[in-house]
Design an enzyme around this catalytic site. Structure first.
Site, PDB file in Angstrom:
ATOM      1  N   VAL A  77       4.646  -5.659  -4.608  1.00 56.36           N
ATOM      2  CA  VAL A  77       5.759  -5.514  -3.653  1.00 56.36           C
ATOM      3  C   VAL A  77       5.874  -6.834  -2.894  1.00 56.36           C
ATOM      4  CG1 VAL A  77       6.641  -4.221  -1.674  1.00 56.36           C
ATOM      5  CG2 VAL A  77       5.389  -3.035  -3.489  1.00 56.36           C
ATOM      6  N   HIS A 112       0.841  -1.203   0.000  1.00 60.30           N
ATOM      7  CA  HIS A 112       0.000   0.000   0.000  1.00 60.30           C
ATOM      8  C   HIS A 112       0.879   1.258   0.000  1.00 60.30           C
ATOM      9  CE1 HIS A 112      -2.841  -2.894   2.151  1.00 60.30           C
ATOM     10  NE2 HIS A 112      -3.571  -2.487   1.147  1.00 60.30           N
TER      11      HIS A 112
END
Ligand code: PAF
Length: 282
Positions: free
Chosen positions: A174, A34
């Site tokens: 990620v 995020h």
């Protein structure tokens, strides 16, 4: 950072604003995935909005809505440190004042495979809430992680077909140092489950490493089944290789056909997903 918790206050705040607005919709329990979306938004826009809303309409009856991780204070601290301007954190009654919404969207082919097929109604709930959030926040750009690749494709299609003046921006997955894709649900995993969760990223890498040798999807699925025997805690939901642009089945696995690997698996009751193009290393 201004914290906004009602639709009315959001409208009031939004009315006076000028400049390019970036938006990162989330369900909270924020992690570095995020954070990377937020950083990109802050870098590319004059203002950044983030929402935290655990959307009930995208959870199935036997899914983890009630136990979905909620870490609001830590989320606020992270977003402050990243330079977010507005955090919109409404409650369910604000977004769905009548309880069950009367209007929903139908998704045609993009929903019939992968998570759309495994989690009936899930993608409809995502489209419903993101369309509401786009109307309220009115962003110029909205950022989504490519771990949820199908979600990204569906939301991009939604924005295009509804002529929404927002650019839906895909952002790279990620990963933890050992390769596990970051997810709010990773925190459910026990120690052994966490170790075996590496099945997903390792499988994708192994399939990529032999990319020139595969002759069919069936052959890749056989390979996955053999690999799975080393991971007794993993229950495979799906392993698919589809056209990364349309999510349609492929006739061949050449680079021109844009084959994209998708995997979903359960570790206990925790369901994890991962994906990558066959021909580009992630
Ligand atoms: O990806 C998520 O976290 C959610 O599906 C989203 C886009 C915030 C909609 O609730």
């Amino acid at each position: 950072m201004q914290l906004i918790s009602t639709v009315e206050d959001l409208r009031t705040a939004r009315r006076g604003l000028t400049g390019k607005a970036g938006f990162v919709p989330t369900m909270g329990a924020l992690h570095q995935g995020h954070a990377s979306l937020v950083r990109q938004s802050v870098a590319e826009n004059d203002l950044t909005f983030v929402s935290i809303f655990v959307n009930p309409t995208q959870f199935g009856p036997n899914e983890d809505l009630d136990k979905y991780p909620r870490t609001f204070e830590a989320d606020v601290a992270l977003l402050e440190s990243l330079g977010v301007d507005f955090l919109f954190a409404p409650n369910v009654a604000d977004i769905y004042p009548k309880g069950e919404a009367q209007i929903s969207f139908q998704i045609r082919d993009l929903d019939k495979v992968l998570c759309g097929a495994s989690r009936p109604g899930h993608m409809n709930g995502v489209v419903q809430v993101v369309s509401i959030l786009f109307h309220l926040v009115q962003p110029d750009k909205a950022y989504f992680g490519q771990k949820d690749y199908q979600q990204f494709l569906i939301l991009k299609t939604m924005a295009t077909e509804l002529h929404m003046p927002v650019q839906v921006v895909p952002c790279p997955i990620v990963r933890e140092p050992d390769g596990l894709a970051m997810s709010s649900r990773n925190r459910y995993l026990g120690r052994e489950e966490r170790e075996q969760a590496l099945f997903l990223s390792r499988l994708i890498q192994a399939i990529q490493q032999q990319r020139g040798q595969w002759t069919s999807l069936a052959q890749i699925q056989e390979f996955a089944a053999a690999e799975l025997s080393q991971y007794p805690l993993v229950r495979l939901d799906y392993l698919e290789v589809l056209d990364g642009r349309s999510l349609k089945p492929l006739h061949d696995l050449s680079p021109e056909s844009h084959p994209h690997i998708f995997v979903a698996a359960f570790l206990g009751t925790t369901r994890l997903i991962d994906n990558a193009p066959l021909w580009n290393d992630r």
